[in-house]
Write a protein that holds these residues in place. Sequence first.
Motif, mmCIF file in Angstrom:
data_model
loop_
_atom_site.group_PDB
_atom_site.id
_atom_site.type_symbol
_atom_site.label_atom_id
_atom_site.label_comp_id
_atom_site.label_asym_id
_atom_site.label_seq_id
_atom_site.Cartn_x
_atom_site.Cartn_y
_atom_site.Cartn_z
ATOM 1 N N LYS A 252 0.929 -1.004 0.092
ATOM 2 C CA LYS A 252 -0.121 -0.008 0.292
ATOM 3 C C LYS A 252 0.747 1.177 -0.031
ATOM 4 N N TYR A 253 2.111 1.116 0.465
ATOM 5 C CA TYR A 253 2.644 2.429 0.689
ATOM 6 C C TYR A 253 4.070 2.588 -0.473
ATOM 7 N N VAL A 254 4.227 1.450 -1.212
ATOM 8 C CA VAL A 254 5.496 1.725 -2.290
ATOM 9 C C VAL A 254 5.019 0.949 -3.516
ATOM 10 N N SER A 255 6.094 1.543 -4.675
ATOM 11 C CA SER A 255 5.699 1.052 -5.800
ATOM 12 C C SER A 255 7.059 0.929 -6.377
ATOM 13 N N THR A 256 7.150 0.099 -7.320
ATOM 14 C CA THR A 256 8.519 -0.362 -7.941
ATOM 15 C C THR A 256 8.453 -0.028 -9.526
ATOM 16 N N LYS A 257 9.506 0.197 -10.156
ATOM 17 C CA LYS A 257 9.965 0.243 -11.444
ATOM 18 C C LYS A 257 11.244 -0.156 -11.847
ATOM 19 N N SER A 258 11.495 -0.482 -12.931
ATOM 20 C CA SER A 258 12.635 -0.734 -13.599
ATOM 21 C C SER A 258 13.590 0.545 -14.319
ATOM 22 N N GLU A 259 14.712 0.595 -13.995
ATOM 23 C CA GLU A 259 15.516 1.763 -14.907
ATOM 24 C C GLU A 259 16.643 1.297 -15.205
ATOM 25 N N GLY A 260 17.381 1.849 -16.589
ATOM 26 C CA GLY A 260 18.611 1.356 -16.872
ATOM 27 C C GLY A 260 18.605 0.508 -18.059
ATOM 28 N N GLU A 261 19.572 0.368 -18.707
ATOM 29 C CA GLU A 261 19.687 -0.550 -19.838
ATOM 30 C C GLU A 261 20.675 -1.732 -19.270
ATOM 31 N N GLU A 262 20.174 -2.951 -19.979
ATOM 32 C CA GLU A 262 20.737 -4.035 -19.814
ATOM 33 C C GLU A 262 22.373 -4.185 -20.075
ATOM 34 N N PRO A 263 23.307 -4.709 -19.343
ATOM 35 C CA PRO A 263 23.220 -5.479 -18.150
ATOM 36 C C PRO A 263 22.946 -4.653 -16.879
ATOM 37 N N TYR A 264 22.664 -3.474 -16.835
ATOM 38 C CA TYR A 264 22.913 -2.747 -15.590
ATOM 39 C C TYR A 264 21.486 -2.181 -15.178
ATOM 40 N N ARG A 265 20.400 -2.830 -15.698
ATOM 41 C CA ARG A 265 18.957 -2.280 -15.158
ATOM 42 C C ARG A 265 18.641 -3.022 -14.046
ATOM 43 N N LYS A 266 17.931 -2.052 -13.093
ATOM 44 C CA LYS A 266 18.047 -2.298 -11.750
ATOM 45 C C LYS A 266 16.325 -1.814 -11.362
ATOM 46 N N VAL A 267 16.003 -2.234 -9.981
ATOM 47 C CA VAL A 267 14.683 -2.123 -9.618
ATOM 48 C C VAL A 267 14.907 -0.895 -8.558
ATOM 49 N N VAL A 268 13.997 0.148 -8.837
ATOM 50 C CA VAL A 268 13.998 1.442 -8.110
ATOM 51 C C VAL A 268 12.611 1.119 -6.856
ATOM 52 N N VAL A 269 12.478 1.329 -5.749
ATOM 53 C CA VAL A 269 11.508 1.200 -4.897
ATOM 54 C C VAL A 269 11.233 2.701 -4.392
ATOM 55 N N PHE A 270 9.960 3.254 -4.792
ATOM 56 C CA PHE A 270 9.809 4.582 -4.309
ATOM 57 C C PHE A 270 8.239 4.657 -3.680
ATOM 58 N N PRO A 271 8.343 5.741 -2.693
ATOM 59 C CA PRO A 271 6.967 5.788 -2.000
ATOM 60 C C PRO A 271 5.750 6.246 -2.888
ATOM 61 N N LYS A 272 4.483 5.702 -2.515
ATOM 62 C CA LYS A 272 3.341 6.195 -3.407
ATOM 63 C C LYS A 272 2.962 7.555 -2.836
ATOM 64 N N ARG A 273 2.678 8.519 -3.423
ATOM 65 C CA ARG A 273 2.232 9.664 -3.429
ATOM 66 C C ARG A 273 1.101 9.852 -2.290
ATOM 67 N N ASN A 274 0.096 9.160 -2.697
ATOM 68 C CA ASN A 274 -1.099 8.980 -1.752
ATOM 69 C C ASN A 274 -0.967 8.364 -0.384
ATOM 70 N N ASN A 275 0.351 7.992 -0.081
ATOM 71 C CA ASN A 275 0.401 7.564 1.367
ATOM 72 C C ASN A 275 1.533 8.336 1.975
ATOM 73 N N LYS A 276 0.961 9.238 2.879
ATOM 74 C CA LYS A 276 2.096 9.757 3.706
ATOM 75 C C LYS A 276 2.408 9.325 4.974
#
Length: 276
Positions: A252-276
């Motif tokens: 409920k509090y975080v989301s994930t996305k992948s960033e970068g190009e292979e083979p250095y692509r990684k996951v970023v975990v970030f807070p959801k804006r509607n949950n403070k």
Amino acid sequence: MDYREFSGKTVEDAMIEAATTLGIASSELDIEVISKGSSGFLGLGSKPAVIKAKPKQEVKDEIDDILSAAKKPGKSGKKAAKPAEKKEAKVQEAEPVAEKAPEVKTEEPKQEEENLEPAEIDDSIIDETKSYLVKLFEAMEMEAQIDITLDKYTRTMNIDVEGPEMGIIIGKRGQTLDALQYLISLFVNKKSDTYIRIKLDTENYRERRRETLENLAKNIAFKVKKSRRPFSLEPMNPYERRIIHSTLQGDKYVSTKSEGEEPYRKVVVFPKRNNK
């Protein structure tokens, strides 16, 4: 592995930092509290909590196996202790294989589809694959026992390898295991008219790695929720990134996305804006 020092606003924050850095769950840490820290007066004179931490013995053994495998020289002059059962092949350094295929696609569907009818796959592919692996491991000068099963409904070949020095086959974060799996897939699917998914494993590494990544994802999510700041994980292959995404998709509090190009692509975990 020796104790390492970690700090945070609280002991709990320091534990999360340790778990994140070491890539294991906080429950798998052996911890010594050096200082519980203090908040000071009106924020002045505050001191961080400081702990010493290292993996517990059973986790330490797993990590040491992988690290020693990566540092092992080509030939040691000592013969590896023979396992109790008769081995069918010999092996040694697998890192050159990993160099040839540094980023291997290991994504798998969330569920294996079972077909109503089994695929028409000649059973001889099992013997051919086993012979190929025997020659491969002999070239690597490492002892290994090979067990192969073929599920014709899911078109999946499961290969389990056992031996005295499986840390070498696993490699750093499973990279060597992925590279070998890729090579085996190339060999098998050149022989077969029906596409066969290959699953190579040793010492139940795949499941243990999955559990480690799931625990890591939960630790990171907790840290992001508290700090309200995004956190970038180390680069991972597509299959491991999927585990992180899947573990946190219902949070409920975080989301994930992948960033970068292979083979250095990684996951970023970030807070959801509607949950403070």
